[in-house]
Design a protein around this motif. Structure first.
Motif, PDB file in Angstrom:
ATOM      1  N   SER A 117       1.703   1.308   1.534  1.00 40.23           N
ATOM      2  CA  SER A 117       1.125   2.038   2.666  1.00 40.23           C
ATOM      3  C   SER A 117       0.662   3.418   2.213  1.00 40.23           C
ATOM      4  CB  SER A 117       2.141   2.181   3.802  1.00 40.23           C
ATOM      5  OG  SER A 117       3.244   2.958   3.385  1.00 40.23           O
ATOM      6  N   LEU A 118      -0.414   3.881   2.834  1.00 36.76           N
ATOM      7  CA  LEU A 118      -1.044   5.144   2.459  1.00 36.76           C
ATOM      8  C   LEU A 118      -1.351   5.959   3.701  1.00 36.76           C
ATOM      9  CD1 LEU A 118      -3.761   3.477   0.208  1.00 36.76           C
ATOM     10  CD2 LEU A 118      -1.660   4.504  -0.647  1.00 36.76           C
ATOM     11  N   THR A 119      -1.236   7.252   3.581  1.00 35.50           N
ATOM     12  CA  THR A 119      -1.730   8.163   4.609  1.00 35.50           C
ATOM     13  C   THR A 119      -2.720   9.101   3.934  1.00 35.50           C
ATOM     14  OG1 THR A 119       0.357   8.070   5.815  1.00 35.50           O
ATOM     15  CG2 THR A 119      -1.147   9.872   6.351  1.00 35.50           C
ATOM     16  N   LEU A 120      -3.986   9.015   4.362  1.00 35.29           N
ATOM     17  CA  LEU A 120      -5.059   9.789   3.741  1.00 35.29           C
ATOM     18  C   LEU A 120      -5.520  10.909   4.664  1.00 35.29           C
ATOM     19  CD1 LEU A 120      -5.379   6.588   2.831  1.00 35.29           C
ATOM     20  CD2 LEU A 120      -7.289   7.540   1.575  1.00 35.29           C
ATOM     21  N   PRO A 121      -5.995  12.017   4.076  1.00 38.73           N
ATOM     22  CA  PRO A 121      -6.463  13.137   4.900  1.00 38.73           C
ATOM     23  C   PRO A 121      -7.796  12.815   5.559  1.00 38.73           C
ATOM     24  CG  PRO A 121      -6.960  13.550   2.608  1.00 38.73           C
ATOM     25  CD  PRO A 121      -6.171  12.267   2.638  1.00 38.73           C
ATOM     26  N   GLY A 122      -8.150  13.594   6.563  1.00 32.46           N
ATOM     27  CA  GLY A 122      -9.422  13.374   7.233  1.00 32.46           C
ATOM     28  C   GLY A 122     -10.614  13.595   6.321  1.00 32.46           C
ATOM     29  N   HIS A 123     -10.493  14.505   5.360  1.00 32.78           N
ATOM     30  CA  HIS A 123     -11.550  14.738   4.385  1.00 32.78           C
ATOM     31  C   HIS A 123     -11.086  14.142   3.058  1.00 32.78           C
ATOM     32  CE1 HIS A 123     -14.143  17.762   1.893  1.00 32.78           C
ATOM     33  NE2 HIS A 123     -14.662  16.548   1.933  1.00 32.78           N
ATOM     34  N   TYR A 124     -11.742  13.084   2.619  1.00 29.62           N
ATOM     35  CA  TYR A 124     -11.273  12.333   1.451  1.00 29.62           C
ATOM     36  C   TYR A 124     -12.428  12.067   0.508  1.00 29.62           C
ATOM     37  CZ  TYR A 124      -9.450   8.448  -1.296  1.00 29.62           C
ATOM     38  OH  TYR A 124      -9.063   7.630  -2.329  1.00 29.62           O
ATOM     39  N   ARG A 125     -12.170  12.240  -0.785  1.00 23.22           N
ATOM     40  CA  ARG A 125     -13.174  11.950  -1.810  1.00 23.22           C
ATOM     41  C   ARG A 125     -12.443  11.591  -3.099  1.00 23.22           C
ATOM     42  NH1 ARG A 125     -18.690  12.972  -2.694  1.00 23.22           N
ATOM     43  NH2 ARG A 125     -19.284  13.625  -4.802  1.00 23.22           N
ATOM     44  N   ASN A 126     -12.828  10.469  -3.691  1.00 19.38           N
ATOM     45  CA  ASN A 126     -12.115   9.939  -4.844  1.00 19.38           C
ATOM     46  C   ASN A 126     -13.088   9.161  -5.726  1.00 19.38           C
ATOM     47  OD1 ASN A 126      -9.342   9.185  -6.052  1.00 19.38           O
ATOM     48  ND2 ASN A 126     -10.312   7.187  -5.805  1.00 19.38           N
ATOM     49  N   VAL A 127     -12.985   9.354  -7.036  1.00 19.39           N
ATOM     50  CA  VAL A 127     -13.768   8.545  -7.961  1.00 19.39           C
ATOM     51  C   VAL A 127     -12.789   7.701  -8.773  1.00 19.39           C
ATOM     52  CG1 VAL A 127     -13.836  10.211  -9.882  1.00 19.39           C
ATOM     53  CG2 VAL A 127     -15.674   8.521  -9.619  1.00 19.39           C
ATOM     54  N   GLU A 128     -13.164   6.456  -9.025  1.00 22.16           N
ATOM     55  CA  GLU A 128     -12.216   5.529  -9.632  1.00 22.16           C
ATOM     56  C   GLU A 128     -12.908   4.487 -10.487  1.00 22.16           C
ATOM     57  OE1 GLU A 128      -8.542   2.707  -8.126  1.00 22.16           O
ATOM     58  OE2 GLU A 128      -9.478   4.206  -6.844  1.00 22.16           O
ATOM     59  N   LEU A 129     -12.287   4.225 -11.616  1.00 15.73           N
ATOM     60  CA  LEU A 129     -12.762   3.198 -12.532  1.00 15.73           C
ATOM     61  C   LEU A 129     -11.782   2.035 -12.496  1.00 15.73           C
ATOM     62  CD1 LEU A 129     -14.671   2.265 -14.879  1.00 15.73           C
ATOM     63  CD2 LEU A 129     -13.105   3.449 -16.424  1.00 15.73           C
ATOM     64  N   MET A 130     -12.285   0.836 -12.213  1.00 14.13           N
ATOM     65  CA  MET A 130     -11.467  -0.371 -12.213  1.00 14.13           C
ATOM     66  C   MET A 130     -11.885  -1.225 -13.406  1.00 14.13           C
ATOM     67  SD  MET A 130     -11.059  -3.309  -9.236  1.00 14.13           S
ATOM     68  CE  MET A 130     -12.739  -3.940  -9.418  1.00 14.13           C
ATOM     69  N   ILE A 131     -10.914  -1.633 -14.224  1.00 13.34           N
ATOM     70  CA  ILE A 131     -11.236  -2.331 -15.463  1.00 13.34           C
ATOM     71  C   ILE A 131     -10.166  -3.359 -15.790  1.00 13.34           C
ATOM     72  CG2 ILE A 131     -10.105  -0.519 -16.841  1.00 13.34           C
ATOM     73  CD1 ILE A 131     -12.315  -0.948 -18.960  1.00 13.34           C
ATOM     74  N   THR A 132     -10.570  -4.536 -16.277  1.00 13.08           N
ATOM     75  CA  THR A 132      -9.594  -5.543 -16.650  1.00 13.08           C
ATOM     76  C   THR A 132      -8.884  -5.115 -17.934  1.00 13.08           C
ATOM     77  OG1 THR A 132     -11.141  -6.806 -18.016  1.00 13.08           O
ATOM     78  CG2 THR A 132     -11.035  -7.362 -15.652  1.00 13.08           C
ATOM     79  N   PRO A 133      -7.640  -5.544 -18.132  1.00 12.70           N
ATOM     80  CA  PRO A 133      -6.943  -5.191 -19.378  1.00 12.70           C
ATOM     81  C   PRO A 133      -7.698  -5.629 -20.632  1.00 12.70           C
ATOM     82  CG  PRO A 133      -5.374  -5.998 -17.766  1.00 12.70           C
ATOM     83  CD  PRO A 133      -6.740  -6.219 -17.172  1.00 12.70           C
ATOM     84  N   ASP A 134      -8.328  -6.804 -20.601  1.00 14.82           N
ATOM     85  CA  ASP A 134      -9.074  -7.269 -21.769  1.00 14.82           C
ATOM     86  C   ASP A 134     -10.253  -6.362 -22.086  1.00 14.82           C
ATOM     87  OD1 ASP A 134      -7.371  -9.386 -22.132  1.00 14.82           O
ATOM     88  OD2 ASP A 134      -8.663 -10.865 -21.163  1.00 14.82           O
ATOM     89  N   THR A 135     -11.010  -5.979 -21.059  1.00 15.17           N
ATOM     90  CA  THR A 135     -12.148  -5.088 -21.274  1.00 15.17           C
ATOM     91  C   THR A 135     -11.681  -3.716 -21.748  1.00 15.17           C
ATOM     92  OG1 THR A 135     -13.413  -6.245 -19.557  1.00 15.17           O
ATOM     93  CG2 THR A 135     -14.186  -4.068 -20.205  1.00 15.17           C
TER      94      THR A 135
END
Length: 319
Positions: A117-135
């Motif tokens: 579960s997460l509680t996020l602020p009203g102003h939210y900005r996030n950058v994210e890299l998703m990558i498989t373990p093999d890659t």
């Protein structure tokens, strides 16, 4: 393993809502060009995913709202997530444990199939890299050894508070993704730089695991007391007496919950206040207001935090 909280920053992506409603989401919804069902995700969230190569996608997610949003999230991909939070704080919880993310925090996680579960602020900005373990293994080469054993154990989380190079790389990556005419090659290069600095800051260790709700309450009280007067901080012994935690638990708890040592958190807040005061006061008066008897010590601390002297900041070097 350090901070093995069942948390996936890929699902630390939410939205705006007029009230703190609870939404159920999957992490993969925010790494795809396909718009999720409107009823399943709060309105107004801006998701900008970019496929880099097979097994690797980067996404910039933002929203703005008056109230926080609560998320029940499921990590539906067996991928490693490398994220940088631009606006916080974000509360993450599972079972009786909690983790607090603040602006500038980096988070590395691998938690396939986990719910949290997460509680996020009203102003939210996030950058994210998703990558498989093999890659990741193919791209990182020998650097993969920093995280490989932890991935083999099934899930892990490592939070790093304010790694300047990784945060700067994240900001460049976000600007490129947000550009009106995104340039894929530049995004690809920026994403690899972000990954390199992020992975380079990863550490696997036992210290800094989940914090119980009781300890979290005491640690939040300790932080409030620590920052009450930035010109005269309490000693660690005084904080321990006032919160009922011994000094070892206090030190470890600060690293686990806030991502900083007690001194580093205090000094960061102190320098942020200094930056604001310098807009109204001179260097000497700002130093005195923050408890410095030696202006040169204040100037050195300010330059260590921001890379410029207070006098340069007054002339607009940080604008």
């Amino acid at each position: 393993m350090r901070g093995c909280v069942r948390h996936n920053p890929g699902a630390v992506i939410a939205s705006n809502a007029t009230e703190a409603s609870l939404y159920e989401l999957r992490s993969s919804e925010f790494f795809s060009d396909h718009s999720p069902v409107a009823a399943g995700r709060p309105p107004g969230v801006d998701v900008k995913p970019v496929d880099l190569l097979p097994g690797a996608t980067v996404s910039l997610v933002s929203f703005r709202n008056e109230t926080p949003v609560q998320i029940a999230a499921c990590n539906d991909h067996a991928c490693v997530h490398f994220s940088c939070l631009f606006n916080g704080p974000v509360d993450v919880a599972f079972g009786c444990h909690a983790l607090l993310l603040e602006a500038g925090h980096l988070l590395t996680s691998y938690a396939p199939g986990e719910r949290f579960s997460l509680t996020l602020p009203g102003h939210y900005r996030n950058v994210e890299l998703m990558i498989t373990p093999d890659t990741l293994s193919d791209l990182a080469g020998s650097d993969y050894d920093r995280i490989g054993d932890d991935l083999g154990r099934g899930f892990c989380v490592y939070r790093n508070g304010h790694n300047r190079r990784a945060c700067d790389a994240a900001a460049r990556l976000a600007r490129l993704i947000d550009d009106a005419t995104p340039r894929r090659l530049l995004i690809h290069a920026a994403a690899l730089e972000f990954l390199a600095w992020h992975l380079g800051s990863y550490q696997s260790q036992e210290e800094g695991g989940p914090v119980s709700w009781r300890e979290r309450k005491a640690l939040l009280m300790a932080r409030e007391r620590l920052l009450l007067d930035l010109s005269a901080p309490p000693t660690i012994a005084e904080l321990a007496r006032e919160t009922g935690l011994n000094q070892l638990k206090l030190k470890r708890g600060f690293k686990a919950l806030f991502g900083h040592s007690i001194y580093a958190l205090f000094q960061r807040e102190r320098m942020d206040r200094a930056r604001a005061l310098l807009q109204r006061y001179g260097v000497t008066e700002t130093a005195m207001r923050l408890g410095y008897s030696n202006v040169s010590h204040f100037s050195a601390a300010f330059r260590k935090q921001f890379g410029v002297l207070p006098s340069e900041a007054r002339r607009g070097a940080l604008d």
